[in-house]
Design an enzyme around this catalytic site. Structure first.
Site, short mmCIF file in Angstrom:
data_model
loop_
_atom_site.label_atom_id
_atom_site.label_comp_id
_atom_site.label_asym_id
_atom_site.label_seq_id
_atom_site.Cartn_x
_atom_site.Cartn_y
_atom_site.Cartn_z
CE LYS A 192 0.55 1.38 4.46
NZ LYS A 192 0.66 2.73 5.06
CB THR A 249 -1.76 4.63 2.41
OG1 THR A 249 -1.51 4.02 3.67
CG2 THR A 249 -0.45 5.02 1.78
#
Length: 334
Positions: A192, A249
């Site tokens: 991620k 994120t």
């Protein structure tokens, strides 16, 4: 009996997780390398460098002495930049309490070996998988420090150890769930960061929500492909350690990886974007090791490749995006 925890790393996330453990009733010793910051934490009950003005619970004590931090710890939490883990843990391993569970908060893949952080911990500390746990999820530290509601996963091959750690960090604002899929939890957290850089880049280029949603979704697809090749549970990637962490994120201005990518997309060089960051953006180095891991497992990860080409190959972001979009058409589930 009070649970005793050592947290190695007094940066942003280390301090936030120490607060969670303390709020859950644990006695916490927070290790840091710099005496002045350790003194400030003890004297002012705040971490002025990372979370100024936010008072820490009284059951957190800071120290520069790793032996003092490790002594008698039920849980030893490791939260240092992933590429520094091996040499640091080699120093700390002889000091660890005999039955401590080592907990990784790190989200990266080691350069050169392509090993996950749990694998590095097992190798360096010479402990079995049952004594290594991973905490991963959408846990942006500044929001945690405000005690805003958040959830996460606690992953360990030993379900009872995961449950003990779950109890040690369960508070009114932090809700951990247990899983046994350590590989899936770690891959979700590591990849991620790379996708976060990619989404930041297209943000910096001025592209809109369609572009970002497409990148996030296809980023999750390539993470899942790698996970399946490595024996992970596919359900993990639809959960907090997968989609949850990825969304946070890729969408938050608090995300270091997104911010780094944003600066690249706006025209900064690698050196300029790095200099603009106060904290480590793990995706900058991990994109190389994640791609290495993909190659070792025979998995195609075009978004990760594109990030490597831009960050380390000097390719123009606009050219790289055009090439990514120009790849041959194929079915979605491939």
């Amino acid at each position: 009996m009070t649970t005793r925890c050592a947290v190695f790393g007094n940066g942003s996330w280390g301090t936030a997780f120490a607060m969670i453990l303390a709020d859950a009733g644990c006695e916490v010793t927070l290790w840091g390398r710099r005496q002045e910051l350790v003194d400030a934490i003890n004297d002012t009950r705040t971490n002025p460098e990372y979370h100024p003005g936010i008072e820490l619970p009284p059951n957190i004590t800071a120290t520069t002495d790793p032996a003092k931090a490790a002594e008698g710890a039920d849980f030893t939490v490791l939260t240092v930049p992933s590429q520094t883990l091996r040499p640091l843990l080699a120093e700390w391993a002889p000091l660890l309490a005999p039955d401590t569970v080592l907990v990784s908060l790190m989200k990266g893949v080691e350069l050169g070996t392509a090993k996950l952080m749990s694998e590095v911990i097992q190798e360096v500390a010479e402990v079995p998988a049952e004594r290594v746990a991973v905490v991963s999820g959408p846990n942006l530290a500044p929001e945690i420090m405000q005690r805003q509601p958040a959830a996460s996963v606690v992953a360990c091959a030993d379900e009872s150890a995961a449950q003990r750690l779950q109890a040690a960090c369960l508070t009114g604002y932090f809700r951990p769930y247990t899983i046994t899929d350590v590989v899936g939890a770690e891959l979700g957290g590591a990849v991620k960061n790379v996708i976060g850089v990619a989404v930041g880049i297209v943000d910096g280029l001025g592209f809109g929500d369609n572009t970002k949603a497409s990148l996030i979704t296809r980023g999750l697809a390539e993470t899942t492909r790698l996970g399946l090749a490595m024996g992970a549970d596919p359900h993990t990637f639809a959960g907090l350690a997968g989609m949850g962490d990825l969304v946070a994120t890729c969408s938050s201005p608090l995300s270091r990886n997104h911010t780094f990518g944003l600066n690249l997309g706006r025209g900064m060089s690698l050196a300029e974007a790095t200099a603009a960051m106060r904290q480590t953006a793990e995706g900058v180095k991990s994109c190389v090791s994640v791609l290495d891991l993909a190659h070792r497992n025979g998995v195609d990860m075009p978004i990760t490749q594109t990030v490597v080409d831009i960050v380390h190959g000097g390719k123009s972001p606009r050219t790289a995006v055009k090439e990514l979009m120009g790849r041959s058409a194929k079915p979605e589930r491939r």
